[in-house]
Design an enzyme around this catalytic site. Structure first.
Site, PDB file in Angstrom:
ATOM      1  N   GLU A 196     -19.434  41.191  14.315  1.00  0.00           N
ATOM      2  CA  GLU A 196     -19.837  42.141  13.267  1.00  0.00           C
ATOM      3  C   GLU A 196     -21.323  42.002  12.941  1.00  0.00           C
ATOM      4  O   GLU A 196     -22.025  42.991  12.723  1.00  0.00           O
ATOM      5  CB  GLU A 196     -19.014  41.934  11.987  1.00  0.00           C
ATOM      6  CG  GLU A 196     -17.519  42.184  12.138  1.00  0.00           C
ATOM      7  CD  GLU A 196     -17.153  43.655  12.330  1.00  0.00           C
ATOM      8  OE1 GLU A 196     -18.063  44.508  12.321  1.00  0.00           O
ATOM      9  OE2 GLU A 196     -15.949  43.930  12.506  1.00  0.00           O
ATOM     10  N   ARG A 200     -23.871  45.145  13.766  1.00  0.00           N
ATOM     11  CA  ARG A 200     -24.434  45.815  12.589  1.00  0.00           C
ATOM     12  C   ARG A 200     -25.862  45.376  12.321  1.00  0.00           C
ATOM     13  O   ARG A 200     -26.768  46.198  12.175  1.00  0.00           O
ATOM     14  CB  ARG A 200     -23.581  45.522  11.345  1.00  0.00           C
ATOM     15  CG  ARG A 200     -22.210  46.156  11.420  1.00  0.00           C
ATOM     16  CD  ARG A 200     -21.347  45.762  10.218  1.00  0.00           C
ATOM     17  NE  ARG A 200     -19.936  45.883  10.560  1.00  0.00           N
ATOM     18  CZ  ARG A 200     -19.061  46.633   9.895  1.00  0.00           C
ATOM     19  NH1 ARG A 200     -19.421  47.301   8.837  1.00  0.00           N
ATOM     20  NH2 ARG A 200     -17.795  46.685  10.287  1.00  0.00           N
ATOM     21  N   ASP A 329     -11.389  47.164  22.922  1.00  0.00           N
ATOM     22  CA  ASP A 329     -12.259  48.352  23.069  1.00  0.00           C
ATOM     23  C   ASP A 329     -13.678  48.166  23.592  1.00  0.00           C
ATOM     24  O   ASP A 329     -14.001  48.519  24.724  1.00  0.00           O
ATOM     25  CB  ASP A 329     -12.283  49.146  21.748  1.00  0.00           C
ATOM     26  CG  ASP A 329     -12.517  48.290  20.493  1.00  0.00           C
ATOM     27  OD1 ASP A 329     -12.920  47.126  20.624  1.00  0.00           O
ATOM     28  OD2 ASP A 329     -12.296  48.807  19.373  1.00  0.00           O
ATOM     29  N   GLU A 462     -14.820  57.045  15.601  1.00  0.00           N
ATOM     30  CA  GLU A 462     -14.638  57.111  17.062  1.00  0.00           C
ATOM     31  C   GLU A 462     -14.421  58.525  17.601  1.00  0.00           C
ATOM     32  O   GLU A 462     -14.942  58.874  18.662  1.00  0.00           O
ATOM     33  CB  GLU A 462     -13.489  56.197  17.509  1.00  0.00           C
ATOM     34  CG  GLU A 462     -13.819  54.706  17.414  1.00  0.00           C
ATOM     35  CD  GLU A 462     -13.832  54.180  15.983  1.00  0.00           C
ATOM     36  OE1 GLU A 462     -13.239  54.843  15.085  1.00  0.00           O
ATOM     37  OE2 GLU A 462     -14.446  53.120  15.746  1.00  0.00           O
TER      38      GLU A 462
END
Ligand SMILES: *[C@@H]1O[C@H](CO)[C@@H](O)[C@H](O)[C@H]1NC(C)=O
Ligand SMILES: *[C@@H]1O[C@H](CO)[C@@H](O)[C@H](O)[C@H]1NC(C)=O
Ligand SMILES: *[C@@H]1O[C@H](CO)[C@@H](O)[C@H](O)[C@H]1NC(C)=O
Ligand SMILES: CC(=O)N[C@H]1CO[C@H](CO)[C@@H](O)[C@@H]1O
Length: 587
Positions: A196, A200, A329, A462
């Site tokens: 994360e 980010r 993913d 998405e």
């Protein structure tokens, strides 16, 4: 000949007199007349040629002027509809050139109006964050306060930098820049998620740096990356997924049973490669490329990896799920994008090869619903398929469309059409609920098409991401319409007085109390770009990280990193830091 002519003309002497100038013999016998005729000929020729080139030049000029007029009219229209929206196409795209011109001319009044609405949504989200949660990670719009879900790193602020920049919200960008320069502090006793924080914070700062050229962003990106780097100091090079920002001490979260997560371990390549390129220090790139080397050693024939992987041995936990949704993913996404980031050269070819292998695996997971034949991607547990798909997996149509052009004819069309089918399914995740917003995941039972499983919506990007890629790559406006419908559903259900919230249930529309930072980083950015000319963050120059932060493509010729070099790198002894090793043992 002459005689025949003369005898025929003798029959009417007046006409023969008049036409004598056309008779060659009139000149042949008189050199002065011949010279005069020659000079006249030269003059006439020159005159005609000169007129013609003048006309041509004029025509060119007129074309240029009318192109310019169209361009200026478009700019004027844009300025009228969005006061303050100056410079977006010029700066975000780098330079205006031929293709830019064409795109500006194609810019549609409807698109201009729609991206104006998206920009207004961003301004609403940003102003609310500014007012109630400035410098904190995320805004809770209902209670009007900030929360630090990522260790107090200003996640929403950093995630928004490039969106503000691209939308031309210059004042807001400058104010955020000042906060980054003066108040952003990573020295926190906080157990951060490596994944994360990378996508980010490192990604957001690098993107702001690539767009603005402001060094402060690069310095901050380096600072946070240095704090994350010890996470890769494991026997296999597969990172631990959690690290304390001021104490180091990397480890894995308890709930994984000590395993590392595939997506968390294989989604730092773009950011760390970019950081090495921008700083000239190869240490970041080495760590993340070593992960791919390790995974490649035992890469399965279908390219599908279970979501758990052991950081000590590098072995996959074969009991765990294979998925293009949560925890799998973006590993697949980054195989394709690392190849694009390196400008598709020999040095990055192995990424593309691994990605193509995985896409064979993806195809093996494709099924269709009854009765309406929606295409979906199954998950896989051991040998059996599970008819479930996460909204998170809706990034896949965009990825397939982006990767399709690298295939030869035949396969290219096949992958593009698979992408279009999957996008239709994902759009229907939204259309099939009362709020027209998608739930978190869907099940596909025979005869029932799709049923929402976990029914919350947390403003995820998405599907609009994929619509953006499909629109850019096919030019088919249907995808803009779908994106617009989704945007309107967010406006209707998620917009509150102070920002945007998710829904606890897409069936009832009951709201939650969180404005996710990725709503500003991704959802609104992709929607804005869906209605912008393709020259704004052109695919020729930029690649988006998995948090929608665009990074500059840099051609890689580092032969050392190609397969031969990777082997050599493997043979070189891995340097352990004994301190970290000890801590690892204690965990
Ligand atoms: C358009 O962009 C390309 C690549 O960025 C550049 O090489 C070319 O010179 C540009 N064309 C014009 C007319 O500026
Ligand atoms: C545009 O996309 C939609 C949805 O995939 C498809 O039904 C339609 O045929 C496409 N239009 C064209 C002109 O390709
Ligand atoms: C990528 O490589 C091509 C040539 O193969 C080149 O024309 C192009 O400018 C490169 N792109 C970037 C962003 O360097
Ligand atoms: C007006 C403005 O922000 N101009 C900037 C556009 O981007 C270049 C770098 O790509 C800067 O140098 C300009 O200052």
């Amino acid at each position: 000949m002459a005689r025949t002519s003369r005898s025929s003309s003798s029959s009417s002497s007046s006409s023969s007199h008049r036409w004598r100038y056309l008779n060659p013999s009139y000149y042949l016998k008189r050199p002065k007349r011949l010279a005069l005729l020659f000079i006249a000929f030269v003059f006439v020729t020159f005159f005609v040629w000169d007129r013609q080139s003048l006309v041509r030049e004029h025509e060119d000029e007129i074309t240029k002027i009318s192109e310019e007029v169209v361009r200026l009219q478009n700019q004027l229209q844009e300025l009228k509809s969005l006061s303050g929206d100056v410079g977006e196409t010029i700066n975000a795209s780098g330079k205006i050139n031929e293709s830019t011109k064409k795109n500006v001319i194609k810019d549609d009044p409807m698109d201009i109006q729609r991206r104006g609405k998206v920009k207004e949504a961003m301004l609403h989200a940003w102003t609310s964050y500014e007012q109630y949660a400035w410098g904190q990670d995320e805004l809770q719009p209902q209670t009007k306060n900030g929360v630090n879900s990522f260790g107090g790193l200003g996640a929403t602020l950093i995630d928004s930098l490039d969106t503000l920049y691209i939308m031309g919200l210059d004042e807001q960008f400058q104010k955020a820049r000042e906060w980054v320069a003066n108040s952003l502090d990573f020295d926190k006793n906080y157990e951060a998620s490596v994944f994360e924080t990378t996508i980010r914070v490192v990604g957001g700062l690098l993107s702001a740096y690539d767009l603005s050229g402001d060094k402060v962003f690069l310095e901050k990106a380096t600072d946070i990356a240095d704090r994350l780097l010890p996470a890769w100091d494991t026997p296999s090079g597969i990172p631990f997924n959690t690290i304390n920002l001021n104490q180091g001490n990397p480890h894995n979260p308890g709930w994984t049973g000590g395993e590392s997560i595939l997506a968390d371990s294989g989604t730092e390549q773009l950011e760390f490669i970019a950081l090495s390129q921008r700083t000239g220090d190869p240490k970041y790139q080495k760590k993340v490329e070593n992960v791919i080397t390790e995974i490649r050693k035992n890469f399965p024939a279908d390219g599908l990896l279970p979501i758990y992987i052991n950081p000590h041995t590098g072995a996959s936990a074969s009991y765990s799920t294979v998925t293009f949704g949560a925890m799998g993913d973006s590993f697949y996404e980054y195989l394709l994008k690392a190849w694009i980031q390196g400008n598709k050269t020999e040095a990055v070819k192995h990424y593309r090869e691994m990605w193509e292998t995985s896409m064979k695996g993806l195809k093996s997971l494709i099924r269709r619903t009854t009765p309406s034949s929606f295409t979906y991607i199954c998950e896989k547990n051991g040998g059996s398929l599970n008819d479930k798909m996460d909204e998170l997996a809706c990034f896949a149509p965009g990825m397939l469309a982006l990767g399709a052009s690298g295939y030869g004819p035949g396969e290219r069309e096949q992958f593009l059409s698979l992408a279009e089918e999957l996008a239709w399914t994902c759009y229907n995740f939204y259309q099939s609920t009362p709020t027209k917003l998608a739930g978190e995941n869907y099940f596909f039972h025979a005869g029932q098409d799709m049923n929402v499983g976990t029914s919350w919506n947390i403003l995820r990007p998405e599907t609009v991401e994929s619509l953006f890629y499909l629109w850019r790559l096919t030019g088919n406006k249907t995808y803009q319409e779908w994106g617009w419908n989704i945007f309107q559903a967010f406006e209707k259900n998620s917009r509150v007085e102070s920002g945007y919230v998710g829904l606890k249930d897409v069936n009832t529309g009951v709201k939650d109390n969180m404005m996710q930072s990725f709503f500003l980083a991704e959802t609104l950015k992709y929607l804005y770009l869906l209605f912008s000319p393709s020259s704004v963050i052109s695919f020729d120059e930029w690649v988006f990280n998995t948090e929608a932060h665009p990074l500059k493509i840099v051609t890689r010729h580092d032969e050392g990193e190609s397969s031969g070099g990777l082997v050599a790198q493997l043979k070189s002894p891995f340097r352990y830091r004994s301190r970290k090793e000890g801590r690892t043992g204690n965990k």
